[in-house]
Design a protein around this motif. Structure first.
Motif, short mmCIF file in Angstrom:
data_model
loop_
_atom_site.label_atom_id
_atom_site.label_comp_id
_atom_site.label_asym_id
_atom_site.label_seq_id
_atom_site.Cartn_x
_atom_site.Cartn_y
_atom_site.Cartn_z
N UNK A 63 26.10 9.63 -4.17
CA UNK A 63 25.40 10.64 -4.95
C UNK A 63 23.88 10.58 -4.75
N UNK A 64 23.40 9.48 -4.19
CA UNK A 64 21.94 9.29 -4.05
C UNK A 64 21.46 9.89 -2.73
N UNK A 65 20.38 10.68 -2.81
CA UNK A 65 19.80 11.27 -1.60
C UNK A 65 18.84 10.27 -0.97
N UNK A 66 18.75 10.28 0.36
CA UNK A 66 17.86 9.34 1.04
C UNK A 66 16.94 10.06 2.01
N UNK A 67 15.66 9.75 1.91
CA UNK A 67 14.70 10.21 2.91
C UNK A 67 14.12 8.96 3.56
N UNK A 104 1.95 7.58 10.12
CA UNK A 104 1.40 7.90 8.80
C UNK A 104 1.77 9.32 8.40
N UNK A 105 2.08 9.50 7.13
CA UNK A 105 2.45 10.83 6.67
C UNK A 105 1.37 11.37 5.76
N UNK A 106 1.33 12.68 5.63
CA UNK A 106 0.44 13.29 4.65
C UNK A 106 1.19 13.29 3.33
N UNK A 107 0.50 12.99 2.24
CA UNK A 107 1.17 12.95 0.94
C UNK A 107 1.80 14.29 0.61
N UNK A 108 1.14 15.34 1.07
CA UNK A 108 1.68 16.66 0.80
C UNK A 108 3.09 16.82 1.41
N UNK A 109 3.23 16.22 2.58
CA UNK A 109 4.53 16.30 3.27
C UNK A 109 5.61 15.62 2.42
N UNK A 110 5.26 14.45 1.89
CA UNK A 110 6.22 13.72 1.05
C UNK A 110 6.56 14.53 -0.19
N UNK A 111 5.53 15.07 -0.82
CA UNK A 111 5.78 15.85 -2.05
C UNK A 111 6.71 17.01 -1.76
N UNK A 112 6.44 17.71 -0.65
CA UNK A 112 7.26 18.87 -0.30
C UNK A 112 8.71 18.46 -0.08
N UNK A 113 8.91 17.39 0.69
CA UNK A 113 10.28 16.96 0.99
C UNK A 113 11.00 16.53 -0.28
N UNK A 132 4.31 10.39 -9.10
CA UNK A 132 4.39 10.31 -10.57
C UNK A 132 3.84 11.56 -11.27
N UNK A 133 2.69 12.08 -10.77
CA UNK A 133 2.14 13.27 -11.44
C UNK A 133 3.06 14.49 -11.36
N UNK A 134 4.02 14.48 -10.44
CA UNK A 134 4.93 15.63 -10.34
C UNK A 134 6.06 15.54 -11.36
N UNK A 135 6.04 14.48 -12.17
CA UNK A 135 7.04 14.38 -13.23
C UNK A 135 8.26 13.56 -12.85
N UNK A 136 8.13 12.73 -11.84
CA UNK A 136 9.24 11.86 -11.47
C UNK A 136 9.00 10.46 -12.02
N UNK A 177 0.81 -1.22 0.00
CA UNK A 177 0.00 0.00 0.00
C UNK A 177 0.84 1.26 0.00
N UNK A 178 1.87 1.24 0.83
CA UNK A 178 2.73 2.43 0.91
C UNK A 178 3.42 2.68 -0.42
N UNK A 179 3.91 1.59 -1.02
CA UNK A 179 4.61 1.75 -2.31
C UNK A 179 3.69 2.37 -3.34
N UNK A 180 2.47 1.83 -3.41
CA UNK A 180 1.56 2.31 -4.44
C UNK A 180 1.11 3.75 -4.17
N UNK A 181 0.85 4.04 -2.90
CA UNK A 181 0.43 5.40 -2.55
C UNK A 181 1.50 6.40 -2.95
N UNK A 182 2.74 6.06 -2.65
CA UNK A 182 3.83 6.99 -2.96
C UNK A 182 3.99 7.14 -4.47
N UNK A 183 3.86 6.02 -5.16
CA UNK A 183 3.98 6.09 -6.61
C UNK A 183 2.92 7.02 -7.19
N UNK A 184 1.68 6.85 -6.70
CA UNK A 184 0.59 7.69 -7.22
C UNK A 184 0.77 9.16 -6.86
#
Lengths: 158, 237
Positions: free
Chosen positions: B76-80, B106-115, B25-29, B15-22
């Motif tokens: 060279x890879x950043x990690x959160x 649980x995190x808010x998706x907005x928080x993830x997007x911002x970070x 992805x729309x942000x162009x990653x 669930x977490x993987x899919x939520x993060x993907x969704x």
């Protein structure tokens, strides 16, 4: 320093003067416990009872390690940490916190603290953190081994 | 046009993987998924990865294991870090091993997007790179003082990967060569450091000293505390 005493490994010169540790905590008990725990370390220990006091001591004294409580009235630990970073002071900061949360710990580490100890901590944990902090501070000089007659016998490669 | 930044999402919960993907992805990653630490380490072979969202608690190879792998192999890879039952210790350990942030579930998706947007922003990455560089150099100094030269060289290689245009790491590589009696290599590296920054005193001193009086014992300068130079260099980034 130690001239004539040829050794095969580079040596760390003795510090010219003992390292200085500043303990900033508004609780007297913590200041005492920390001071006692570090007595065996051969460091000079200063104390500060508030954030303001800590900043003043940092200005007046050459501090190597700052043990910093986060929850102090007035200027709190995070603000002290920000100031320390902003002024690019040569001090390694170890946070000591009773009410540590993940968010606070991460914030402190992002600001440049090198360790975050949760209270209560053992004297050994504290000493370990202070030693590590002193290690992170750079001594500037290492003596290379003598090229002639060095016991290492490492050949010069070119 | 630049390729889309590629993000690896590592979590054993589907669930977490899919939520993060969704969410991302729309942000162009471009999003790549891994359901275990083992799989993540395989995915890290991909040179295009720029950022990893990493769960700490996974069976088998844990998030911290993956983080250590990244620290060694992919600086060279950043990690959160993402964590559900995060302890302060785990968070602090993660930060020590180079994580840029720790987000609690649980995190808010907005928080993830911002970070994520912040971490992939070039200016911010530059600041993070500087921090990593300084940590590697500082660790290298410590290893040199303990005569762990190979460990020190590892730190210095990572430092020069992160920022090949600063002098401190080259000066220290020179110092190691000198401590190993390889004067020619030592001087080559001191010279590199001086070329990069003619005002960097420790390398100048080392170069002059090692040229002047090579056989006698001298003192290798490992440089000043980096807090100084980074303050002076604030505008350079």
């Amino acid at each position: 320093m130690n001239e004539g005493n040829q050794r095969s490994e580079p040596r760390i010169p003795e510090r010219a003067k003992p390292a200085t540790v500043l303990v900033a905590d508004d609780e007297k008990n913590v200041r005492l416990t920390v001071t006692e725990a570090l007595e065996s370390e051969g460091v000079r220990i200063l104390t500060a009872v508030s954030g303001e006091d800590a900043l003043q001591r940092l200005t007046d004294e050459d501090v190597d390690v700052l043990l910093l409580d986060l929850a102090m009235p007035g200027v709190n630990g995070i603000e002290v940490l920000r100031e320390v970073v902003r002024d690019a002071r040569h001090v390694a900061v170890v946070v000591i916190s009773a009410h540590g949360t993940v968010a606070r710990a991460v914030e402190a580490m992002k600001l440049g603290a090198i360790e975050f100890l949760e209270k209560p901590f053992s004297p050994e944990e504290l000493r370990h953190a202070v030693r590590r902090a002193l290690d992170r501070k750079s001594d500037t000089i290492v003596e290379p081994p003598a090229e002639e007659g060095g016991a290492r016998g490492t050949p010069t490669e070119c | 046009m630049m390729a889309k930044p590629k993000i690896l999402v590592v979590d054993d919960e589907k669930n977490t993987r899919l939520t993060l993907e969704e969410a991302l992805e729309p942000l162009g990653y471009e999003i790549v998924l891994a359901s275990s630490g083992e799989e993540a380490i395989g995915r890290l072979e991909d040179p295009d990865l720029t950022l990893v969202l990493l769960d700490l608690r996974m069976p088998g190879v844990t998030g911290l294991d993956v983080l250590r792998h990244i620290e060694r192999k992919r600086p060279d890879v950043r990690v959160v870090i993402l964590t559900a039952h995060g302890t302060v210790d785990a968070a602090v350990e993660s930060m020590k091993h180079g994580a840029l942030d720790v987000i609690q579930k649980p995190f808010a998706l907005e928080e993830i997007r911002t970070v994520v947007q912040k971490e992939l922003d070039p200016g911010h990455r530059e600041a993070a790179r500087t921090r990593d560089y300084e940590r590697e150099v500082s660790d290298a100094r410590k290893s040199i003082r303990e005569a762990d030269f190979d460990v020190a060289l590892g730190h210095l290689r990572r430092a020069t990967d992160r920022n090949p245009s600063r002098p401190e790491a080259f000066n220290l590589i020179g110092a190691i060569h000198e401590l190993r009696h390889n004067r020619a290599e030592a001087q080559r590296h001191y010279r590199l450091a001086v070329d990069l920054d003619p005002t960097y005193g420790p390398a100048k001193e080392n170069l002059e000293r090692s040229a002047r009086d090579p056989v006698r014992r001298g003192r290798v300068s490992l440089g000043e505390n980096l807090a100084d130079t980074s303050a002076e260099r604030g505008e350079e980034a």
